[in-house]
Enzyme design. Structure first.
Site, PDB file in Angstrom:
ATOM      1  N   LYS A 248      49.660 -86.909  32.168  1.00 19.95           N
ATOM      2  CA  LYS A 248      48.821 -86.226  33.155  1.00 19.95           C
ATOM      3  C   LYS A 248      49.144 -84.733  33.137  1.00 19.95           C
ATOM      4  CE  LYS A 248      47.253 -86.544  37.959  1.00 19.95           C
ATOM      5  NZ  LYS A 248      47.343 -87.277  39.237  1.00 19.95           N
ATOM      6  N   GLU A 336      44.991-101.426  49.658  1.00 20.10           N
ATOM      7  CA  GLU A 336      44.750-101.303  51.098  1.00 20.10           C
ATOM      8  C   GLU A 336      44.745-102.651  51.803  1.00 20.10           C
ATOM      9  OE1 GLU A 336      43.067 -97.734  49.022  1.00 20.10           O
ATOM     10  OE2 GLU A 336      42.877 -99.905  48.738  1.00 20.10           O
ATOM     11  N   ARG A 364      38.093-100.367  52.726  1.00 20.62           N
ATOM     12  CA  ARG A 364      38.396-101.336  51.671  1.00 20.62           C
ATOM     13  C   ARG A 364      39.176-102.533  52.204  1.00 20.62           C
ATOM     14  NH1 ARG A 364      38.710 -98.859  46.362  1.00 20.62           N
ATOM     15  NH2 ARG A 364      40.742 -99.775  45.959  1.00 20.62           N
TER      16      ARG A 364
END
Length: 595
Positions: A248, A336, A364
């Site tokens: 990244k 979640e 969610r």
């Protein structure tokens, strides 16, 4: 000086005209272009820099848009956008009336699926692949690019589980860089690390066990190796899985070294990578820091307090508790549903659980909120960061639906603090033996009180559940606001020459409402205006209308808030103006009612 190849690439067809040996130059130019624009315009940086070679290879090998490419979350899709006809307007990224920061179907035929929340790519691409089979389009390719943090989510595994028993022409590419926004966590991360290090025997490969043709791991920055492997996989039918290792922030030294900070670094020097420092002295605190520091203070005094977040320890500032009390603060990854039911399980054993989830992400886990928490009346404390309009992240991230979707749930208490002191006090109140679950919603950004720590820190006051307060007395019109949007009301009233006719009330509790105060207000005022940083349909204003109808009051009720539409990206101030809840518009509305 070599020709700038990127300037001649207006779509993937142009890219495919290049010789394969020219692609490393395209990769460098694409990286530089993203760095140059994001350094000035801001946005998500590290994720897109990490998949430059993969992005080029995918569009070079596959016949997009006929072959369908689905990006997970979309943080990494900047290169994709630039190569698919949006280079010249990329500078409008995340701005009002500009392009979205995420893939969006209405924006381009190359955006096969709209994404903003994680872990949806496998299910979406599988759905497309099954549909192609049913239509007889057996040569069509369907590619899902998903990160190692996102693939740990339950929905991603549901998609993998289904795909493994189909003959769908699906390619799942795991972009493994060991980080989402914060570092990846959990047993799956350890498994993938073992695979990367060659410590996991191939015969025990869990992806192969799910009936996928597994290949990798391969270097995601070796564009020639990527192209060779993608061409091989292109000829294989059925579910396939390519494990790609990337870094990244690749190509910008600082972004590689501090991947959390450079996920979305704000403005920075494109040449040095140095982030432009913002003058933050004598500024009010961020609401997330008020939450994080107050929770740590409370947890040090109460050993039953637990903190939980699904993959947002930095964004929620739960990191303060995780660093100081690591045994009682948990990052459960992008999960979640698990976070909510884990909280419920702990609550059954007498723990006081603060479950911090961004408002847009609690959606969610809606079933878990209802069945696992509210139905059992477990006193889980939901701390909903980024409630209301959040700005440039746009429609996928605005936390504008929570008041409406939580208000209909029995047993649920809903509170929006007026300011950071109010937030501290409700966090304190919530751990004093509440018998019901509570949702505390607060916005992204800063509060209003510079010396908040000296004013209230450690000297919290208990808030009476269901109470309201009068912020300003008046004679003709009553303005009822919920949460920090009260600041706009106050500022609007200061601009009116004679504001004595307008009263202003703070209704922090949407549920339960302060009905005693409401009776007094409806008996006194002929005009009542409600204001909320949330959806009008089903929200705070609707609750006031319901009260009025139930008790047969005849006062006019005007509801202000987020209209019944998805709000695009832009600054919070711009979006408030679009929704008629900014200071200047409120002033005009108030003046109109005074005529």
């Amino acid at each position: 000086m070599p020709e700038n190849l990127l300037l001649n690439i207006n779509n993937p067809e142009d890219l495919r005209l290049l010789d394969e040996t020219q692609l490393p130059q395209v990769a460098q130019e694409l990286r530089n272009f993203i760095i140059d624009v994001v350094s000035v315009k801001e946005g998500h940086l590290g994720a897109s820099l990490g998949v430059i070679e993969l992005t080029i290879a995918l569009h070079y090998v596959f016949n997009t848009p006929e072959d369908l490419l689905v990006w997970d979350v979309g943080h990494q899709a900047y290169g994709h956008k630039i190569l698919t006809g949006r280079r010249e307007i990329f500078h409008t990224n995340r701005q009002l009336h500009g392009i979205s920061g995420f893939p969006k179907r209405s924006e381009s035929i190359y955006d096969a699926f709209g994404v903003g929340h994680s872990s949806t790519s496998i299910s979406a691409a599988l759905g497309m692949a099954i549909a192609s089979n049913l239509k007889g389009e057996h040569s069509k390719q369907h590619i899902a690019v998903i990160g190692d943090a996102s693939i740990a989510s339950g929905m991603a595994f549901e998609g993998l589980n289904h795909a493994g028993v189909t003959d769908a022409n699906l390619l799942v590419i795991l972009n493994d860089n060991a980080i989402g926004i914060d570092p990846s966590v959990g047993a799956l991360k350890k498994y993938l690390t073992a695979v990367k290090n060659g410590k996991n025997p191939r015969q025990n490969n869990m992806i192969k066990s799910l009936n996928f043709d597994y290949s990798g791991p391969i270097d995601g920055h070796d564009i020639f190796a990527l192209i060779k492997e993608l061409k091989r996989l292109q000829k294989i039918k059925g579910p396939k899985f390519l494990h790609v290792i990337t870094t990244k922030g690749k190509g910008l030294k600082q972004a590689e070294e501090d991947q959390v900070k450079y996920h979305a670094p704000g403005k920075f020097d494109a040449n040095t990578g140095e982030i432009h420092t913002k003058v933050e002295e004598n500024l009010p605190p961020k609401y997330q820091d008020v939450f994080g520091l107050t929770l740590l203070d409370l947890a040090r005094k109460n050993e039953k307090i637990i903190g939980i977040t699904p993959a947002m320890p930095s964004g929620s500032s739960l990191k303060f508790m995780m660093e100081a009390l690591p045994d009682r603060a948990f990052d459960v990854g992008i999960a979640e549903q698990h976070a909510v039911t884990l909280s419920a399980g702990m609550a059954t054993q007498g723990m006081i659980v603060y479950c911090n989830i961004y408002s847009t992400f609690l959606q969610r886990a809606y079933d878990q909120v209802i069945h696992d928490v509210a139905l059992q009346n477990l006193p889980v404390i939901f701390c909903l960061d980024r409630a209301g309009l959040v700005g440039e992240d746009g429609a996928t991230h605005h936390g504008v639906f929570d008041l409406a979707y939580l208000r209909c749930i029995p047993n649920m208490i809903i509170f929006s603090p007026l300011n950071e002191i109010d937030l501290q006090n409700i966090l304190y109140t919530a751990q004093l033996g509440l018998k019901n679950p509570i949702a505390i919603r607060y916005p992204r950004g800063r509060g209003m009180i510079t010396d908040w720590e000296s004013v209230n820190f450690g000297h919290y006051e208990k808030i009476a559940i269901g109470s309201s307060s009068c912020l300003k007395k008046g004679t003709e019109i009553a303005v009822l606001s919920n949460g920090p949007i009260a600041k706009n009301v106050t500022l609007a009233l200061t601009k009116i020459a004679n504001p004595d006719e307008i009263a202003h009330y703070n209704f922090a509790f949407v549920k339960p409402l302060d009905e005693k105060e409401l009776h007094a207000i409806f008996k006194k005022f002929k005009t009542i205006i409600t204001i909320e940083d949330g959806a009008i349909t089903g929200g705070f204003g609707t609750a006031i209308l319901e009260f009025s109808a139930l008790h047969h009051y005849t006062s006019e009720v005007k509801i202000l808030g987020i209209p019944d539409e998805f709000i695009e990206q832009g600054t919070v101030e711009e979006l408030q103006q679009c929704c008629n809840i900014n200071v200047n518009t409120l002033e005009l509305i108030f003046l109109n009612y005074l005529k």
